[in-house]
Scaffold this motif. Structure first.
Motif, PDB file in Angstrom:
ATOM      1  N   ALA A  68       0.769  -1.324   0.012  1.00 50.34           N
ATOM      2  CA  ALA A  68       0.138  -0.244   0.034  1.00 50.34           C
ATOM      3  C   ALA A  68       0.990   1.493   0.158  1.00 50.34           C
ATOM      4  O   ALA A  68       2.601   1.084   0.393  1.00 50.34           O
ATOM      5  CB  ALA A  68      -0.435   0.118   1.475  1.00 50.34           C
ATOM      6  N   GLN A  71      -0.774   6.536   1.859  1.00 56.16           N
ATOM      7  CA  GLN A  71      -2.414   7.011   1.741  1.00 56.16           C
ATOM      8  C   GLN A  71      -3.135   6.168   2.385  1.00 56.16           C
ATOM      9  O   GLN A  71      -4.285   5.505   2.749  1.00 56.16           O
ATOM     10  CB  GLN A  71      -2.364   7.509   0.852  1.00 56.16           C
ATOM     11  CG  GLN A  71      -2.480   9.115   0.846  1.00 56.16           C
ATOM     12  CD  GLN A  71      -1.096   9.398  -0.094  1.00 56.16           C
ATOM     13  OE1 GLN A  71      -0.581   8.207  -0.923  1.00 56.16           O
ATOM     14  NE2 GLN A  71      -0.206   9.842   0.789  1.00 56.16           N
ATOM     15  N   VAL A  73      -3.721   2.571   0.392  1.00 58.71           N
ATOM     16  CA  VAL A  73      -4.508   2.327  -1.371  1.00 58.71           C
ATOM     17  C   VAL A  73      -3.850   1.644  -1.322  1.00 58.71           C
ATOM     18  O   VAL A  73      -2.402   1.755  -1.225  1.00 58.71           O
ATOM     19  CB  VAL A  73      -4.278   3.450  -2.037  1.00 58.71           C
ATOM     20  CG1 VAL A  73      -5.056   2.933  -3.214  1.00 58.71           C
ATOM     21  CG2 VAL A  73      -5.404   5.183  -1.798  1.00 58.71           C
ATOM     22  N   ARG A 197      -8.564  -0.735  -0.090  1.00 57.83           N
ATOM     23  CA  ARG A 197      -7.845  -0.014   1.252  1.00 57.83           C
ATOM     24  C   ARG A 197      -7.672   0.001   2.193  1.00 57.83           C
ATOM     25  O   ARG A 197      -8.186  -1.606   2.539  1.00 57.83           O
ATOM     26  CB  ARG A 197      -8.416   1.365   1.003  1.00 57.83           C
ATOM     27  CG  ARG A 197      -9.252   2.115   0.041  1.00 57.83           C
ATOM     28  CD  ARG A 197      -9.462   3.668   0.700  1.00 57.83           C
ATOM     29  NE  ARG A 197      -8.949   4.057   1.660  1.00 57.83           N
ATOM     30  CZ  ARG A 197      -7.536   4.997   1.452  1.00 57.83           C
ATOM     31  NH1 ARG A 197      -7.323   5.228  -0.033  1.00 57.83           N
ATOM     32  NH2 ARG A 197      -6.905   5.412   2.165  1.00 57.83           N
ATOM     33  N   ALA A 203      -4.414   0.903   8.315  1.00 51.88           N
ATOM     34  CA  ALA A 203      -3.569   2.461   7.176  1.00 51.88           C
ATOM     35  C   ALA A 203      -3.464   3.680   8.445  1.00 51.88           C
ATOM     36  O   ALA A 203      -1.488   4.543   8.264  1.00 51.88           O
ATOM     37  CB  ALA A 203      -5.011   3.088   6.763  1.00 51.88           C
TER      38      ALA A 203
END
Length: 216
Positions: A68, A71, A73, A197, A203
Motif C-alpha cells: 500500500a 495513503q 491505497v 484500501r 492505514a
C-alpha cells in the motif's frame, strides 16, 4: 510499504458453472455454490479482512500481504501459505456479460509475446490459463483463474506447487472460495481495478510509519 498480516483464525463463469452437487438433509441432490461471492449474496458470520472491494476470509496459517501507499491505497494483495501464493485482483465488468474470456486471451497473447509458454486448461472455475515464465530464479509456473460476478471479475494467480496441481492449493483455495466482492454502485470503466484500501487501524500504522523522521 508492504503490510503483512498472518491469519491464524480459522468460457464465462456463471453461478451455475461454479456449483457442485451435494446431498441435502433428505438425501436429494442440491447445488452448493462456492465463491467468490457478491456482497449482496452473503449473510454469514465468517470473519473476513475488509479491504474495501475485497473481503478476505480468515483461514488458518494463511498470511495476507498487501502493498500500500502512504495513503493506505492498496496496489497488490498476495495470500501466502507455505510454498504457495495467490495474488488477487478485482475489476469492474459490464452488467450484461463477463470479461474473463477476453482478459484470459489477452494475458495468453502477452505471455506468448514475452516468450513464455501458455495453455488453456479446464479447471474448477472453468477455463484457466497455465503458464511458465522465465525469472532470475529460473522457470516459474503460474496458474491464472478468473471468476465473473455481477459487474465484477476476480482474477487469481497461483504460484508454487498450486500452479501445477490444484489439489495442493489447500487453504488458498479456501480463501478464494470464501472471498466476497463489494462492487459498490458507482459507475466505473470496464476492467478498471476496483478500489482496495487498508482497514482504518492498518492505514493509521502506515501513516505513522511514513511520518516518522528518518535517520541519515
Amino acid at each position: 510499504m508492504i503490510f503483512s498480516r498472518k491469519r491464524a483464525d480459522a468460457g464465462r463463469h456463471t453461478r451455475d458453472e461454479r456449483a457442485t452437487e451435494v446431498l441435502d438433509e433428505g438425501g436429494a441432490a442440491a447445488a452448493l455454490v462456492r465463491g467468490p461471492y457478491d456482497i449482496s449474496e452473503v449473510d454469514d458470520e465468517v470473519q473476513r479482512l475488509d479491504l474495501g472491494s475485497l473481503h478476505i476470509p480468515a483461514v488458518a496459517e494463511v498470511e495476507v500481504r498487501v502493498q500500500a501507499d502512504p495513503q493506505g491505497v492498496i496496489q497488490q494483495v498476495v495470500l501466502v501459505h507455505g510454498d504457495n501464493a495467490l495474488q488477487l485482483g478485482v475489476f469492474a465488468a459490464p452488467r450484461s456479460e463477463g470479461i474473463w474470456d477476453e482478459v484470459r486471451e489477452e494475458i495468453r497473447q502477452s505471455l506468448l509475446r514475452d516468450g513464455a509458454s501458455a495453455q488453456e486448461v479446464d479447471g474448477e472455475y472453468g477455463t484457466e490459463l497455465h503458464a511458465q515464465v522465465r525469472t532470475p530464479d529460473g522457470p516459474t509456473n503460474l496458474r491464472f483463474v478468473g471468476v465473473d460476478g455481477p459487474r465484477w471479475m476476480v482474477r487469481g494467480v497461483f504460484q508454487g506447487p498450486a500452479a501445477t496441481d490444484s489439489a495442493s492449493s489447500g487453504p488458498l483455495a479456501e480463501c478464494l472460495e470464501g472471498l466476497v466482492v463489494d462492487r459498490g454502485q458507482e459507475a466505473k470503466p470496464v476492467r478498471e481495478p476496483l478500489p482496495l484500501r487498508l482497514p482504518r487501524e492498518m492505514a493509521d500504522q502506515v501513516e505513522d510509519a511514513s511520518s516518522e523522521p528518518r535517520q541519515v
